[in-house]
Design a protein around this motif. Structure first.
Motif, mmCIF file in Angstrom:
data_model
loop_
_atom_site.group_PDB
_atom_site.id
_atom_site.type_symbol
_atom_site.label_atom_id
_atom_site.label_comp_id
_atom_site.label_asym_id
_atom_site.label_seq_id
_atom_site.Cartn_x
_atom_site.Cartn_y
_atom_site.Cartn_z
ATOM 1 N N HIS A 45 0.817 -1.221 0.000
ATOM 2 C CA HIS A 45 0.000 0.000 0.000
ATOM 3 C C HIS A 45 0.855 1.280 0.000
ATOM 4 O O HIS A 45 0.537 2.245 -0.694
ATOM 5 N N HIS A 84 1.182 4.712 -2.470
ATOM 6 C CA HIS A 84 1.137 6.155 -2.147
ATOM 7 C C HIS A 84 2.314 6.895 -2.784
ATOM 8 O O HIS A 84 2.182 8.053 -3.173
ATOM 9 N N GLY A 137 -3.003 7.903 7.415
ATOM 10 C CA GLY A 137 -3.679 7.625 8.676
ATOM 11 C C GLY A 137 -2.938 6.574 9.490
ATOM 12 O O GLY A 137 -3.033 6.547 10.718
ATOM 13 N N GLY A 153 -1.688 11.322 10.337
ATOM 14 C CA GLY A 153 -3.142 11.334 10.095
ATOM 15 C C GLY A 153 -3.918 10.909 11.330
ATOM 16 O O GLY A 153 -4.993 11.440 11.630
ATOM 17 N N ASP A 187 -6.750 12.871 13.306
ATOM 18 C CA ASP A 187 -8.071 12.285 13.592
ATOM 19 C C ASP A 187 -8.389 12.326 15.089
ATOM 20 O O ASP A 187 -9.517 12.628 15.487
ATOM 21 N N GLY A 236 -8.958 14.989 9.524
ATOM 22 C CA GLY A 236 -7.904 15.838 8.954
ATOM 23 C C GLY A 236 -8.431 17.065 8.232
ATOM 24 O O GLY A 236 -8.049 18.202 8.546
ATOM 25 N N GLU A 271 -8.387 21.008 9.345
ATOM 26 C CA GLU A 271 -7.708 22.013 8.519
ATOM 27 C C GLU A 271 -8.649 23.197 8.246
ATOM 28 O O GLU A 271 -8.246 24.360 8.345
ATOM 29 N N GLY A 306 -2.835 10.640 2.811
ATOM 30 C CA GLY A 306 -3.963 11.564 2.992
ATOM 31 C C GLY A 306 -3.578 12.921 3.558
ATOM 32 O O GLY A 306 -4.122 13.948 3.149
ATOM 33 N N ASN A 343 -3.067 18.400 2.926
ATOM 34 C CA ASN A 343 -3.150 19.568 3.801
ATOM 35 C C ASN A 343 -2.407 20.758 3.187
ATOM 36 O O ASN A 343 -1.196 20.711 2.967
ATOM 37 N N THR A 365 -5.482 10.453 -1.049
ATOM 38 C CA THR A 365 -6.128 9.486 -0.151
ATOM 39 C C THR A 365 -6.227 8.139 -0.887
ATOM 40 O O THR A 365 -5.914 8.046 -2.080
ATOM 41 N N ASP A 366 -6.647 7.103 -0.160
ATOM 42 C CA ASP A 366 -6.571 5.755 -0.713
ATOM 43 C C ASP A 366 -7.352 5.612 -2.023
ATOM 44 O O ASP A 366 -8.523 6.004 -2.114
HETATM 45 O O1 KG4 Z 1 -3.713 7.792 2.997
HETATM 46 P P1 KG4 Z 1 -5.053 7.757 3.610
HETATM 47 O O2 KG4 Z 1 -6.252 7.980 2.742
HETATM 48 O O3 KG4 Z 1 -5.321 6.412 4.348
HETATM 49 C C1 KG4 Z 1 -4.353 5.647 4.959
HETATM 50 O O4 KG4 Z 1 -3.624 4.901 4.241
HETATM 51 O O5 KG4 Z 1 -4.244 5.779 6.191
HETATM 52 O O6 KG4 Z 1 -5.006 8.842 4.789
HETATM 53 C C2 KG4 Z 1 -6.110 9.117 5.584
HETATM 54 C C3 KG4 Z 1 -5.700 10.159 6.597
HETATM 55 C C4 KG4 Z 1 -6.747 10.409 7.663
HETATM 56 O O7 KG4 Z 1 -6.101 10.351 8.916
HETATM 57 C C5 KG4 Z 1 -7.248 11.812 7.352
HETATM 58 O O8 KG4 Z 1 -7.707 12.526 8.489
HETATM 59 C C6 KG4 Z 1 -6.014 12.453 6.762
HETATM 60 O O9 KG4 Z 1 -5.455 11.428 5.962
HETATM 61 N N1 KG4 Z 1 -6.310 13.643 5.946
HETATM 62 C C7 KG4 Z 1 -5.861 14.882 6.249
HETATM 63 C C8 KG4 Z 1 -6.409 15.748 5.269
HETATM 64 N N2 KG4 Z 1 -7.146 15.006 4.410
HETATM 65 C C9 KG4 Z 1 -7.068 13.707 4.837
HETATM 66 N N3 KG4 Z 1 -5.076 15.318 7.246
HETATM 67 C C10 KG4 Z 1 -4.799 16.649 7.293
HETATM 68 N N4 KG4 Z 1 -5.302 17.544 6.414
HETATM 69 C C11 KG4 Z 1 -6.087 17.151 5.387
HETATM 70 N N5 KG4 Z 1 -6.576 18.031 4.519
#
Ligand code: KG4
Ligand code: ZN
Length: 357
Positions: free
Chosen positions: A114, A118, A140, A166, A170, A183, A187, A281, A285, A312-313
């Motif tokens: 995974h 990314h 996350g 992340g 959260d 997240g 923001e 994810g 930001n 994001t995923d």
């Molecule tokens: O990469 P992802 O989609 O899933 C994982 O592989 O974990 O990341 C999800 C994370 C969550 O914790 C979410 O709150 C965070 O990314 N996230 C952000 C923003 N958009 C998503 N954190 C800070 N600012 C953002 N704009």
């Protein structure tokens, strides 16, 4: 030109995508993401529910990706599937489905980590986001700072010792009464004010640290989270929490962004890469992107960040990483299974790096 079907089910997104092209120029032909909003009701991902939703969503999601790209199973050169890391029940749905589809339609299957996905996400939108580069992966579940001299060779500079970035967003968002995942809402709340009146200490940025010290690149966010908890409790006691929420959110984001920016700048100084690739994810930001850009652009480096849909995923990044693994000749064995945790393939501790300039 290989045509790859990507499948991603590691957490709470059921996703499928078609990617064609070469490793250096992957082209996204379609992307379907079915997000499982049901977890908002519980304030976090419920693994059993995630698995069940993947089961009902996987067939139409894959069919949607094939239809959108105008391809059939017969056009595929490979199926790339996330097999680790993540929720094991969720991963099992994707890996079992990919294996059955590959076996039934005589299409080879490649397994994708995974986090490598990314790393490839940014390349789908920015053809220059290819190695060598410094990478900051902030999701996350993971927070890693890497030096990437070539695809498949990942030198670990630092990682979080406790919460992922992340996860910290959260958890702090939850403390502030914001919805999951927190997240983006955090923001937005932080953006409602010009500046914070308070400061949280930036974790792990000891000024006297030098390359080779454990804390030079490593990260830690649990202390910052505790500082927020104490601030929230104090404001609750005073009856001022409503007025203080944006101030706390902004101060938390400033501290976290400040630490990540400092670590990225240290890596740029030491390895002299001219490209910085952000992934995961938290890379969406805007404050983080802006702060890193401001710090490293004066050193002649360019920052590449994916758009929110690809940060994001999603399965397009899995297909792009799968294209790399496919071209390297990798194929799964029938015994491939899902793994909840597994380190990134090709990950090594950093070798003796050049001295900082
Ligand atoms: O990469 P992802 O989609 O899933 C994982 O592989 O974990 O990341 C999800 C994370 C969550 O914790 C979410 O709150 C965070 O990314 N996230 C952000 C923003 N958009 C998503 N954190 C800070 N600012 C953002 N704009
Ligand atoms: Zn992810």
């Amino acid at each position: 030109m290989p045509c790859i079907l990507g499948i991603e089910t590691s957490c709470d997104e059921t996703s499928a995508a078609i990617v064609t092209g070469s490793v250096s120029h992957p082209t996204m032909q379609s992307l379907v993401i079915l997000s499982q909003d049901v977890h908002r009701l519980f304030g976090g991902v419920v693994p059993e529910i995630a698995s069940r939703q993947h089961l009902t969503g996987i067939v139409p999601t894959v069919q949607g990706a094939l239809d959108q790209a105008g391809v059939t199973l017969g056009d595929l050169d490979a199926i790339a599937v996330t097999h680790a890391p993540g929720l094991v029940g969720a991963l099992l749905v994707g890996t079992s489905y990919a294996k059955a589809l590959g076996f039934g339609s005589d299409v080879p299957v490649v397994a994708v980590h995974h986090l490598e996905g990314h790393l490839f996400a940014t390349l789908l939108e920015h053809p220059d986001a290819s190695p060598p580069f410094t990478a900051l992966l902030v999701s996350g579940g993971h927070t890693l700072l890497l030096d990437v001299p070539a695809w498949g060779t990942y030198q670990l500079l630092g990682q979080t010792r406790d919460d992922a970035a992340g996860e910290a967003f959260d958890k702090v968002a939850k403390l502030l009464g914001l919805p999951y995942p927190g997240g983006r809402p955090l923001e937005l709340l932080a953006q409602t004010i010009e500046a914070s009146t308070r400061r949280f200490v930036k974790p792990m940025v000891r000024a006297s640290a030098v390359p080779g010290d454990d804390d030079y690149y490593d990260l830690s966010f649990s202390g910052l989270k505790t500082a927020v908890l104490l601030a929230v409790r104090a404001a609750e006691k005073d009856g001022t929490l409503d007025a203080a929420r944006a101030d706390i959110a902004r101060a938390f984001q400033d501290a976290l962004v400040g630490t990540l920016t400092e670590k990225v700048e240290r890596a740029v100084r030491q390895f002299r890469r001219t490209r910085i690739v952000l992934g995961g994810g938290v890379a969406c930001n805007a404050a983080l992107q802006q702060a890193i850009r401001t710090r490293v652009e004066r050193r002649g480096a360019t920052v590449y960040a994916p758009s929110p849909r690809l940060a994001t995923d999603n399965a397009a990044m899995i297909a792009a990483a799968g294209l790399f693994r496919f071209e390297a000749g990798e194929r799964i064995s029938p015994s491939l299974t899902a793994q909840a945790s597994l380190s990134l393939p090709g990950l090594t501790p950093v070798r003796t790096p050049p001295s900082p300039s």
